[in-house]
Each structure stands twice: as structure tokens, then as C-alpha cells.
Design an enzyme around this catalytic site. Structure first.
Site, short mmCIF file in Angstrom:
data_model
loop_
_atom_site.label_atom_id
_atom_site.label_comp_id
_atom_site.label_asym_id
_atom_site.label_seq_id
_atom_site.Cartn_x
_atom_site.Cartn_y
_atom_site.Cartn_z
N ARG A 280 31.12 10.57 -62.09
CA ARG A 280 29.70 10.63 -62.46
C ARG A 280 28.89 10.49 -61.18
O ARG A 280 28.82 9.40 -60.60
CB ARG A 280 29.40 9.51 -63.47
CG ARG A 280 27.94 9.18 -63.60
CD ARG A 280 27.63 8.34 -64.81
NE ARG A 280 28.23 7.02 -64.82
CZ ARG A 280 27.89 5.99 -64.05
NH1 ARG A 280 26.98 6.13 -63.12
NH2 ARG A 280 28.50 4.82 -64.18
N HIS A 284 24.40 5.89 -64.51
CA HIS A 284 24.86 5.97 -65.91
C HIS A 284 23.77 6.57 -66.80
O HIS A 284 24.01 7.46 -67.60
CB HIS A 284 25.25 4.57 -66.41
CG HIS A 284 25.47 4.53 -67.88
ND1 HIS A 284 26.59 5.06 -68.47
CD2 HIS A 284 24.70 4.07 -68.89
CE1 HIS A 284 26.51 4.91 -69.78
NE2 HIS A 284 25.37 4.32 -70.07
N TYR A 293 26.99 -1.54 -57.95
CA TYR A 293 28.43 -1.63 -58.24
C TYR A 293 29.29 -0.59 -57.55
O TYR A 293 30.51 -0.57 -57.72
CB TYR A 293 28.68 -1.59 -59.76
CG TYR A 293 28.11 -0.38 -60.49
CD1 TYR A 293 28.80 0.83 -60.54
CD2 TYR A 293 26.87 -0.46 -61.12
CE1 TYR A 293 28.28 1.92 -61.22
CE2 TYR A 293 26.34 0.64 -61.80
CZ TYR A 293 27.05 1.82 -61.84
OH TYR A 293 26.53 2.90 -62.50
C1 LIG Z 1 30.25 0.03 -79.35
C2 LIG Z 1 29.43 0.08 -78.09
N1 LIG Z 1 29.62 -0.85 -77.13
C3 LIG Z 1 28.88 -0.81 -76.00
C4 LIG Z 1 27.93 0.16 -75.83
C5 LIG Z 1 27.10 0.19 -74.54
N2 LIG Z 1 27.54 1.30 -73.69
C6 LIG Z 1 26.88 2.48 -73.71
S1 LIG Z 1 27.56 3.59 -72.71
C7 LIG Z 1 28.76 2.52 -72.19
C8 LIG Z 1 29.81 2.95 -71.19
C9 LIG Z 1 30.71 4.03 -71.69
O1 LIG Z 1 31.50 4.52 -70.65
P1 LIG Z 1 32.41 5.78 -70.79
O2 LIG Z 1 32.94 5.88 -72.18
O3 LIG Z 1 33.40 5.76 -69.70
O4 LIG Z 1 31.41 7.01 -70.63
P2 LIG Z 1 30.47 7.44 -69.41
O5 LIG Z 1 29.12 6.79 -69.63
O6 LIG Z 1 31.12 7.01 -68.16
O7 LIG Z 1 30.31 8.92 -69.50
C10 LIG Z 1 28.59 1.28 -72.81
C11 LIG Z 1 29.46 0.12 -72.57
C12 LIG Z 1 27.75 1.10 -76.87
N3 LIG Z 1 26.86 2.08 -76.78
N4 LIG Z 1 28.51 1.04 -77.98
#
Ligand SMILES: Cc1ncc(C[n+]2csc(CCOP(=O)(O)OP(=O)(O)O)c2C)c(N)n1
Length: 392
Positions: A280, A284, A293
Site C-alpha cells: 500500500r 491506510h 509506523y
Molecule cells: C471487524 C473489524 N475490526 C476492525 C476494523 C478496523 N479496521 C478497518 S481496516 C483495518 C485493517 C485491515 O487491513 P487489511 O485487511 O490488511 O486491508 P488493507 O487496509 O491493508 O487493504 C482495520 C483493523 C474493522 N473495520 N472491522
């Protein structure tokens, strides 16, 4: 012995399986300079498909740049980019049939664009105005389109994974030769829904491509704090499904893997897991600051592997594309998006009466009461409630 319990060789002294013995290769087709590896087998791709992929890359880069700026200007409340992950998203979307159902996480708007979502439709959703297909009820980037077989985004992570198993199973049940593709990040793969969804799909033989974008981080959590195993690909094997790891910044590798995965899923009525290794490049979301980080150096190193540039060089090498056209199309999209922003932000917000529609056939008395309370509250404090979603 129960069917499905595959006891193979027997041993008579304790020997643990070596977790490091599992080697998972990574499929690569394109080198950094845009030439293919000598022994690489190219996917099915002609000039028209290649140019459609490149056009989607150009649009997505400009959309992400402009809409992040619009968020910084206070015009929209939130935004997420897919910068750096275009090959993983567009390369896979380009391998599908339009009737295949896409269940995305939230960073895959390039796949929606590939299917034909218009600039106006993007803006209407981002500005939550009266023309938004979701009637303005969702945060920006939670797109959905029945017409384009793109299920609406859900914020809670991984909910789309067991749903995709169900969509695939419905195709199987109807004997329709289509699949579901389910996008998710490696962070989402830590959710229980991931494990339930994959196991169910493997056991039921649901034709689904589980497409993991392993981009290194789940917000601020790096992969080495997320799992101790061999990425996400090792889990596909654990659930008994065909699995492949690809260079997620290599458009042709992603396209080749997804074309083969789709053919296999349909032919054998089984799921496939693809793990695309990518990065990425942006934050985020518009609420995040990655400098807390990860280092600028690390980001800079990944910029050398820009997936759009690598694919563009391949196109230029083939004589199908040139820099002048690229500059021109980027400029055209900048103008088109800016003009669409100016229109969308002036469109009225949805009629408040629609807020209680679409869930129950007839809104319940409690919902009707709440709507009346909301209306009288707005009537009392009109200046706190905008008539349009934009600044003007
Ligand atoms: C059940 C749940 N827990 C926590 C979150 C908060 N949250 C939103 S995005 C994210 C990170 C997800 O990372 P990843 O699946 O690797 O996708 P990326 O954003 O890197 O594309 C988190 C922890 C959420 N939306 N839903």
C-alpha cells in the site's frame, strides 16, 4: 476410517513437521523494465484488453489523487486510495466475466471502474447526494452496484468472505457457469469469518476465487505482527484448496493466475485462493498517517516496483501505447473528475423520508415515530443540517 481422514505414511518416533519446509513460489511474468521473463507464459491478452486495463489504471490514479485532495479541502469526509495495488485489483478484475459477482473489502474501486462505474456514479457516492445508488446512507468509498454485480462494501472486516462462499454456492446450485471473487487484505484474514468462509467453500465445493491483497500492513500492524505462518497462501492449502502466490505488482502475473483460477473454479466447481504480494503506497485512509509506523525509505523502495509503470512499459514496448497519450488521458481524467466534483457537491442530499425505506417492506411504527422526531429536530436547528453534501 472416516472418509476424508487422509492418514498417509506412518512413523514410529516423534518427528514434527517442519513449518519452514513449505516453500511457496511466487508467479512473476514481467520484469521491472516491462519485458517478460524469457520462460514466462503470458496470459490471454490482446491490445483491446491491455488498453482497457491501462485506461482503468490511469483513471484510478487520478481519482485517488483528486479525491484525497478533495478530502483535505473538506469537500468529502473520508477517502481510501488503492495506489500501489492497481495490478492486483485490475489484473484480477480483467480476468472475470461481467456476470461474476465481486465481493470487495474497500480498496478495490478500480475493479468497479473496470466494470463500467461512471465518474458521476463515483462522485454521487462520495458526496452522499440524492443520486447516490446507496441513497447517501454510507460513508464515502462504500460503493455498490446491482447492475455491475458488485456487492455493497461493508465496513466490518471479512463479512464478505462467507458471503462469497454463499454466492459461489448459489451459482453451483443454479448450474450457472459463473464464480464469485472475494477480495480481502491479509489483516482481514485474521478474522474468524475468513476461516469459516474458506472451510465452507472447500467442503461444499463453492466456485469462488478468494483474492488476498497482501499489502504488508493492516493499518499500522505489519505482517510479522499479524501471522507467524507462510503468508495467507499456506492457509488455502490447509483448507484443501488450489492456491497460488503471485507478484501483486505484476499485471500479467495477476491476470494469468486469475484467468486460470477462474477456469479451474468453474470446471471443477471448487474454490481457489490467490495471494497477491503487494504494498500500500499511500496511507491506510485519509484518517491515517503512515510516518508513525513505517519509514520513507521503505516506501521509496516499493515505489521502484510501481505496478502501473511496469505494465505501461510493457505496453510501450509492444507499440500499443505512448507517453504522450498517457499524459493526455491523465489530464482529461483530471478535468473530468474536477467537473464531476463541482456538479456532485451541489446536488441536494437525499430526501429524508427515504431513510426508513428498503429494510422492511412497510416501515414499522417505531421507525415512523423516529423519523418524525428527526424531522422536528432538524426543523428546530436548520443551520446545523446542510441541504447539499458539499461545501458550497
Ligand atoms: C471487524 C473489524 N475490526 C476492525 C476494523 C478496523 N479496521 C478497518 S481496516 C483495518 C485493517 C485491515 O487491513 P487489511 O485487511 O490488511 O486491508 P488493507 O487496509 O491493508 O487493504 C482495520 C483493523 C474493522 N473495520 N472491522
Amino acid at each position: 476410517m472416516t472418509t476424508g481422514t487422509h492418514l498417509s505414511d506412518t512413523i514410529h518416533r516423534v518427528e514434527f513437521l517442519d513449518k519452514d519446509a513449505l516453500k511457496i513460489p511466487t508467479l512473476k511474468v514481467l520484469q521491472a523494465d516491462g519485458t517478460a521473463y524469457e520462460s514466462a507464459i503470458l496470459p490471454n491478452i490482446d491490445q483491446a484488453l491491455a488498453l482497457k486495463i491501462m485506461d482503468t489504471c490511469a483513471f484510478t490514479r487520478v481519482l485517488d489523487e483528486r479525491m484525497l485532495a478533495a478530502q483535505r479541502q473538506g469537500r468529502i469526509s473520508f477517502y481510501m486510495t488503492c495506489t500501489g495495488e492497481e495490478a492486483a485489483i485490475i489484473g484480477s478484475a480483467a480476468a472475470l466475466d461481467p456476470q461474476d459477482v465481486i465481493l470487495a473489502q474497500y480498496r478495490e474501486h478500480a475493479a468497479l471502474r473496470y466494470r463500467g462505474f461512471t465518474t458521476k456514479q463515483f462522485m454521487d457516492q462520495l458526496f452522499s447526494n440524492a443520486n447516490d445508488l446507496g441513497k447517501g446512507r454510507q460513508m464515502p468509498i462504500h460503493y455498490g452496484s446491482c447492475e455491475l454485480n458488485y456487492q455493497t462494501i461493508s465496513s466490518p472486516l471479512a463479512t464478505q468472505i462467507p458471503q462469497a462462499t454463499g454466492v459461489g454456492f448459489a451459482f453451483k446450485h443454479k448450474q450457472q457457469r459463473n464464480i464469485a471473487i472475494c477480495y480481502f487484505g491479509e489483516g482481514a484474514a485474521s478474522e474468524g469469518d475468513f476461516h469459516a468462509g474458506l472451510n465452507m467453500a472447500a467442503v461444499l465445493g463453492s466456485p469462488v476465487i478468494f483474492f488476498c491483497r497482501n499489502n504488508g500492513y493492516a493499518i499500522s500492524t505489519p505482517t510479522n505482527e499479524q501471522y507467524a505462518g507462510n503468508g495467507i497462501a499456506s492457509r488455502g492449502l490447509g483448507y484443501g484448496m488450489h492456491t497460488i502466490r503471485v507478484d501483486g505488482n505484476d499485471m500479467l502475473a495477476v491476470l494469468a493466475a486469475t484467468q486460470m483460477a477462474r477456469a479451474y473454479a468453474i470446471e471443477h466447481q471448487k474454490p481457489v485462493l490467490i495471494e497477491a504480494m503487494t504494498y500500500r503506497l499511500g496511507a491506510h485512509s485519509s484518517s491515517d498517517d503512515p510516518s508513525g509506523y513505517r519509514s520513507k525509505d521503505e516506501e521509496q523502495q516499493w515505489r521502484q516496483h510501481d505496478p502501473v509503470l511496469r505494465f505501461k512499459l510493457w505496453l510501450i514496448n509492444k507499440g500499443w501505447y505512448d507517453e504522450a497519450h498517457d499524459l493526455n488521458i491523465m489530464q482529461q481524467y483530471r478535468e473530468e473528475i474536477l467537473a464531476a466534483v463541482k456538479v456532485a457537491e451541489k446536488v441536494a442530499i437525499p430526501n429524508i423520508d427515504t431513510i426508513i425505506e428498503d429494510v422492511f417492506d412497510t416501515p414499522t411504527p417505531a421507525l415512523k415515530r423516529q423519523l418524525e422526531q428527526l424531522k422536528s429536530h432538524i426543523a428546530k436547528y436548520p443551520s446545523a443540517y446542510p441541504k447539499t453534501s458539499g461545501r458550497s
